[in-house]
Motif scaffolding. Structure first.
Motif, mmCIF file in Angstrom:
data_model
loop_
_atom_site.group_PDB
_atom_site.id
_atom_site.type_symbol
_atom_site.label_atom_id
_atom_site.label_comp_id
_atom_site.label_asym_id
_atom_site.label_seq_id
_atom_site.Cartn_x
_atom_site.Cartn_y
_atom_site.Cartn_z
ATOM 1 N N UNK A 1 0.583 -1.076 0.289
ATOM 2 C CA UNK A 1 0.295 -0.085 0.057
ATOM 3 C C UNK A 1 0.725 1.159 0.090
ATOM 4 N N UNK A 2 0.407 1.735 -1.212
ATOM 5 C CA UNK A 2 1.645 3.560 -1.087
ATOM 6 C C UNK A 2 0.647 4.407 0.008
ATOM 7 N N UNK A 3 2.009 4.907 0.849
ATOM 8 C CA UNK A 3 1.214 4.873 1.933
ATOM 9 C C UNK A 3 1.388 7.385 1.779
ATOM 10 N N UNK A 4 2.378 7.199 0.723
ATOM 11 C CA UNK A 4 2.613 8.799 0.640
ATOM 12 C C UNK A 4 4.356 8.856 1.688
ATOM 13 N N UNK A 5 4.444 10.505 0.874
ATOM 14 C CA UNK A 5 5.939 11.316 1.783
ATOM 15 C C UNK A 5 5.826 11.401 2.988
ATOM 16 N N UNK A 6 6.744 10.795 3.801
ATOM 17 C CA UNK A 6 6.485 10.846 5.840
ATOM 18 C C UNK A 6 7.129 12.175 5.459
ATOM 19 N N UNK A 7 6.921 13.419 5.348
ATOM 20 C CA UNK A 7 7.200 14.876 5.193
ATOM 21 C C UNK A 7 8.054 15.151 6.606
ATOM 22 N N UNK A 8 7.658 14.954 7.117
ATOM 23 C CA UNK A 8 8.501 15.407 8.972
ATOM 24 C C UNK A 8 9.597 14.332 8.795
ATOM 25 N N UNK A 9 9.463 13.500 8.721
ATOM 26 C CA UNK A 9 11.002 12.490 8.418
ATOM 27 C C UNK A 9 11.980 13.002 7.104
ATOM 28 N N UNK B 1 12.623 16.331 5.458
ATOM 29 C CA UNK B 1 13.139 17.517 6.361
ATOM 30 C C UNK B 1 14.498 16.747 6.608
ATOM 31 N N UNK B 2 14.640 16.727 7.700
ATOM 32 C CA UNK B 2 16.208 16.056 7.756
ATOM 33 C C UNK B 2 16.730 15.606 6.913
ATOM 34 N N UNK C 1 16.868 22.265 -2.670
ATOM 35 C CA UNK C 1 16.022 22.663 -3.732
ATOM 36 C C UNK C 1 14.679 21.585 -3.215
ATOM 37 N N UNK C 2 14.565 20.549 -2.505
ATOM 38 C CA UNK C 2 13.492 19.697 -2.244
ATOM 39 C C UNK C 2 12.898 20.840 -0.718
ATOM 40 N N UNK C 3 14.444 21.019 0.052
ATOM 41 C CA UNK C 3 13.989 21.333 1.334
ATOM 42 C C UNK C 3 12.744 23.092 1.052
ATOM 43 N N UNK C 4 13.227 23.696 0.033
ATOM 44 C CA UNK C 4 11.896 25.167 -0.665
ATOM 45 C C UNK C 4 10.799 24.081 -0.858
ATOM 46 N N UNK C 5 10.722 23.307 -1.895
ATOM 47 C CA UNK C 5 9.667 22.907 -2.607
ATOM 48 C C UNK C 5 8.895 22.341 -1.291
ATOM 49 N N UNK C 6 9.066 22.104 -0.665
ATOM 50 C CA UNK C 6 8.156 21.054 0.977
ATOM 51 C C UNK C 6 7.953 22.248 1.668
ATOM 52 N N UNK C 7 8.857 23.518 1.898
ATOM 53 C CA UNK C 7 8.648 24.598 2.010
ATOM 54 C C UNK C 7 7.545 25.533 2.222
ATOM 55 N N UNK C 8 7.321 25.255 0.536
ATOM 56 C CA UNK C 8 6.822 26.253 -0.403
ATOM 57 C C UNK C 8 4.724 25.707 -0.228
ATOM 58 N N UNK C 9 4.997 23.915 0.245
ATOM 59 C CA UNK C 9 3.830 23.208 0.224
ATOM 60 C C UNK C 9 2.984 23.379 1.831
ATOM 61 N N UNK C 10 3.775 24.376 2.360
ATOM 62 C CA UNK C 10 3.591 24.300 4.256
ATOM 63 C C UNK C 10 4.138 23.365 4.706
ATOM 64 N N UNK C 11 4.924 22.402 4.421
ATOM 65 C CA UNK C 11 6.097 21.797 5.221
ATOM 66 C C UNK C 11 7.374 21.655 5.797
ATOM 67 N N UNK D 1 12.125 31.252 4.092
ATOM 68 C CA UNK D 1 12.202 30.300 3.507
ATOM 69 C C UNK D 1 10.676 30.003 2.758
ATOM 70 N N UNK D 2 9.980 30.305 3.485
ATOM 71 C CA UNK D 2 8.565 29.957 2.966
ATOM 72 C C UNK D 2 8.832 31.370 2.297
ATOM 73 N N UNK D 3 8.450 32.308 2.563
ATOM 74 C CA UNK D 3 8.558 33.583 1.632
ATOM 75 C C UNK D 3 8.950 33.977 0.897
ATOM 76 N N UNK D 4 10.259 33.390 0.500
ATOM 77 C CA UNK D 4 10.562 33.630 -0.472
ATOM 78 C C UNK D 4 10.600 32.371 -1.736
ATOM 79 N N UNK D 5 10.822 31.447 -1.323
ATOM 80 C CA UNK D 5 9.045 30.555 -1.959
ATOM 81 C C UNK D 5 8.603 30.996 -2.492
#
Length: 900
Positions: free
Chosen positions: A266-274, A276-277, A286-296, A308-312
């Motif tokens: 079963x596809x669980x989807x990304x664990x965003x909080x895991x 990030x570190x 770039x990936x961190x900025x993308x997550x920040x832009x999505x609110x993670x 970072x979220x503001x600039x992204x």
């Protein structure tokens, strides 16, 4: 109702594809821990680009467990011809598996089987359970699994070009065959990649013809008598065992004992909080900025994450299409402006501006294609020349030159995003504003390649809305990133380097490029005729020595002549035959024909590169060449020269020196003047290391190479040093600056490795401060990940902790060399700025034309020469205060050659 989706990913295949897709940047993608990440970057992009859009219900990434499988039991040489997996890729595999799990996808491998078999078995399970199966791979072997319930996606280029193999596509590609018949083709023709033989003498065309006729290998051999007697039939009969074995090896198993049920996938989807570190550890900005832009955001990120979220955040840019009727709208612009000029060619000295954007966040961005009309507009000219309105740009030098071509001398250039980004990381010198912005966390602007294409596909969009929006986004990116970059420079103590050296130098370099240097084309043409005759004479000599004519420029023909016909022992072989590289031939230089060939190659290169090449780039309007000085190209801070490269004209060869005779002053009664630093890198070394013995030699005016020779050869302080000893000492002196090894020194001097090692040890005994500094700087690099010049020019060394010995050793040598070579570069840049100011202050007509390593070239009226011989060396000598004196010599002449 649509079927649920089972997504199966071929881990090893796509990891290799991701690694080699970014192989040219393998040393750029390295984490602060020394881990190479290029495969991880590519694989992560694949997961984001395929898994997210597909939205599977079940997902699995299959991996090879090891090289030993049931297939190697059947054929020991199976896949035995493959190169060893690069260490830089091997070290990424554990993190690739972790990446997959963090994306909510199961990873699986099984002893004795390949990833293909895991995929084949799981695809069968999924199809039987009513799933639509999608397989993603870079390996066409898996296309045999295509069916009405299973489509095989084969990546061709990243994830942007993918072939979708279903039964219809297979039939189209293989002239009507079924997917399962791909096994039969493989069995007959073999597979070089997997290293199984097939039938000797049967190629793809013959295999396809036979399978279309007989459908399968077993049926072919059952009906073999239907074939007429022929050599082909004989080969088929002789190769029956190989065909059956190869067919077996090519068959992907669909019944292996996997240890899971479909519900376990079963596809669980990304664990965003895991994630990030994990991304932080890998330095995936770039990936961190993308997550920040999505609110993670990281739970402890705080204010920095909010920024970072503001600039992204991607907001619609306020864009105004500007026509000549509305140029007056520009009168409202004030404060700090962003200016970007799009050119239609890389050569900005001749390129036509396509469009211009100007504006800021408060008043919006004004874009127009009516470039010439805008350049002639008084309002625009006033904005550009107003010293109270700062201009933020991408590439100040290019912007200044583009405006100067229309008679506008831009004032108050303030923030240059290209320069600031370069100073923050000299390893990343992209000239694409979109790519650079994304690397700094601003995702709202696309790369030029994404909008314009590249190569033959490059085209500026005809649609104003597309082009204008792209340029407005570029201008906004300049303004958005400026303050962030300035803060980063301040934190790294690099503000003075930017404000006092690099930014003002852009204006000086622009003036040098626009001025150019005059070339006497008649002298070059005369040289061309002379060298052409020398080449003909050498050709005749080589043919006489070989006994016949042949293509001297063909490495294969040359190899045949030397090593087969003439019987000389080959020193090295390549995949295509005998090596005839310069390195190989120089070891055979005592052979007459080889000596002639080396002379021929040298003259041919001078003719093509430095004569024909220069003649092509002389501007008809002023009989000059206008070299480019890319300010952000080298990692040490040294300036380079291109289009044409005037720094690499070989000064040690008579023909190279003669080429310099073609460089002449622009006017009668003017001369060429040169001023160059003597042994600047060794003087910097003496200062930075604090070595008392080396400093004493420079302070006394002693010849440093003679002093070193007396020390390492244990001579008396007043002993005469013969030329050979001085030559060897010079090689050690400069070799140490570049972190030379005993092997490298032995090769340079033609001595034994033991002798070279002893020479280096004696050098360090005599100059202990140098040895201590070299050890300390490598230790500093390991602890901090970078080294610095005296002006705080910083170079990051991602491989300083690499597990690969060769990469780590190169990083250590770079750590030793960069502060020395980079500080020397800083000094000559400061000198250029101060000389230019002095020329203006004294109201002199003299013009700085070229910078060639440690040398500055000027053209000057003869009436100013006496003053210049005093003024320029004084300025250059005092460019930076060192514990040893800097020494500058100046010379004049009718040509560049005469000024040496």
């Amino acid at each position: 109702m649509a079927k649920p989706i089972l997504l199966l990913v071929d881990g090893n295949s796509l990891a290799f594809r991701a690694y080699f897709a970014l192989i040219s940047q393998v040393n750029r993608f390295v984490s602060h821990e020394g881990l190479h990440t290029n495969a991880l970057v590519g694989f992560n992009n694949l997961l984001d680009g395929i898994v997210e859009p597909v939205k599977p219900d079940l997902a699995l990434v299959a991996w090879d467990k090891g090289k030993t499988t049931f297939r190697t039991g059947k054929l020991a040489s199976y896949k035995g011809n493959r190169d060893k997996t690069p260490v830089e890729l091997s070290e990424q595999f554990p993190y690739l598996r972790q990446l997959v799990e963090l994306h909510g996808i199961k990873s699986y491998e099984l002893e004795n089987y390949e990833a293909d078999d895991i995929i084949g078995t799981t695809a069968r399970m999924g199809a039987e359970a009513g799933y639509q199966v999608i397989i993603v791979t870079g390996d066409r072997d898996l296309t045999q699994l295509a069916s009405d319930d299973c489509t095989v996606w084969v990546t061709k280029k990243g994830i942007t070009e993918i072939d979708h193999y279903d039964p219809a596509f297979v039939a189209e590609k293989f002239d009507g065959l079924l997917p399962k018949q791909i096994i039969e083709l493989k069995g007959l023709q073999g597979d070089n990649s997997d290293n199984y033989p097939g039938v000797a003498g049967v190629g793809p065309k013959t295999a396809l013809k036979l399978i279309k006729q007989f459908h399968s290998i077993p049926e072919l051999y059952t009906r073999i008598d239907e074939l007429k007697p022929s050599k082909q039939k004989e080969k088929l009969i002789a190769g029956q065992a190989d065909a059956m074995m190869s067919r077996n090896l090519a068959t992907i198993r669909t019944d292996i004992p996997v240890e899971y049920d479909l519900k376990d996938l079963t596809y669980r989807g990304p664990d965003y909080q895991a994630l990030i570190p994990f991304y932080q550890r890998l330095d995936f900005k770039q990936q961190l900025v993308k997550l920040a832009n999505q609110g993670h955001l990281a739970e402890t990120a705080g204010e920095a994450a909010d920024e970072a979220l503001e600039i992204a955040r991607e907001e619609p840019v306020e864009m105004h299409a500007l026509s000549p009727d509305h140029f007056s709208d520009l009168k409202a612009l004030k404060d700090s402006l962003s200016v970007y000029i799009e050119l239609d060619d890389e050569d900005y000295h001749t390129a036509a501006p396509v469009a211009i954007v100007i504006g800021n966040e408060h008043q919006g961005y004004f874009v127009t294609r009516d470039v010439e009309e805008l350049m002639a507009n008084e309002t625009f000219q006033g904005l550009m020349t107003d010293p109270t309105i700062t201009k933020n740009v991408f590439d100040a030098k290019k912007t200044g030159i583009a405006l100067s071509r229309f008679g506008i001398q831009v004032q108050a250039l303030h923030y240059d995003i290209l320069l600031m980004s370069y100073l923050l990381d000299v390893n990343d010198n992209s000239n694409d504003l979109g790519a650079l912005a994304q690397e700094h966390g601003y995702m709202a602007v696309q790369t030029d390649e994404a909008v314009y294409g590249r190569g033959a596909k490059f085209a500026i969009p005809a649609d104003d809305s597309v082009l204008f929006k792209h340029l407005a986004n570029k201008a906004r990116a300049i303004n958005r990133l400026a303050n962030q970059m300035i803060d980063d420079l301040k934190e790294r103590q690099q503000l003075e380097l930017y404000w006092d050296i690099e930014l003002p130098l852009a204006t000086v370099l622009a003036q040098m490029e626009m001025t150019g240097i005059k070339v006497d084309s008649q002298r070059l043409l005369a040289m061309d005729q002379d060298i052409s005759q020398q080449l003909k004479d050498l050709e005749a000599k080589i043919y006489a020595e070989a006994g016949h004519s042949f293509n001297i420029n063909s490495t294969q023909q040359l190899g045949t002549v030397l090593f087969e016909e003439m019987g000389y022992k080959p020193l090295k072989k390549t995949k295509t035959g005998y090596s005839t590289s310069v390195e190989v031939l120089e070891q055979m230089a005592d052979i007459p024909i080889v000596e002639s060939i080396l002379d021929y190659r040298q003259l041919a290169k001078i003719k093509s590169t430095y004569i024909t090449g220069l003649l092509k780039v002389i501007h008809g309007s002023d009989s000059k060449v206008h070299t480019h000085y890319p300010q952000t190209l080298t990692q040490t801070g040294r300036l380079s020269s291109k289009d044409p490269n005037l720094q690499n004209i070989p000064a040690r060869l008579e023909e190279g020196r003669r080429i310099r005779q073609a460089f002449v002053p622009s006017f009668p009664d003017w001369s060429i003047l040169s001023a160059d630093y003597s042994q600047i890198e060794l003087r910097v070394l003496a200062h930075m290391t604090g070595d008392k013995n080396m400093q004493a030699a420079f302070q006394s005016g002693e010849d440093i190479h003679a002093d070193t020779a007396r020390r390492i050869f244990d001579l008396a302080p007043d002993a005469t040093v013969d030329p050979n000893m001085r030559r060897q000492a010079k090689a050690v002196n400069f070799g140490i600056v570049y972190g030379i090894s005993d092997f490298g020194l032995a090769k340079n001097l033609g001595i034994s490795r033991a002798a070279a090692k002893d020479m280096i040890e004696r050098y360090f005994n005599q100059y202990p401060g140098v040895k201590q500094w070299l050890d300390d700087i490598v230790l500093f690099a390991r602890e901090h990940g970078y080294v610095e010049t005296m002006a705080h020019r910083r170079r990051y060394l991602p491989d300083i902790k690499a597990k690969n010995f060769h990469l780590r050793s190169f990083a250590e040598r770079t750590a030793m060399n960069t502060p020395i070579q980079g500080s020397a570069a800083d000094i000559i840049k400061i000198a250029m700025l101060r000389v230019q100011k002095a020329l203006a202050r004294e109201h002199l007509q003299t013009r700085m034309l070229l910078q060639v390593h440690d040398e500055l070239i000027f053209e000057a009226p003869n009436t100013e020469l006496e003053l210049l011989h005093q003024l320029i060396p004084e300025i250059m000598d005092s460019a930076m205060s060192l514990d040893v004196p800097l020494k500058v010599a100046s010379h004049e002449g009718a040509t560049w050659y005469d000024a040496k």
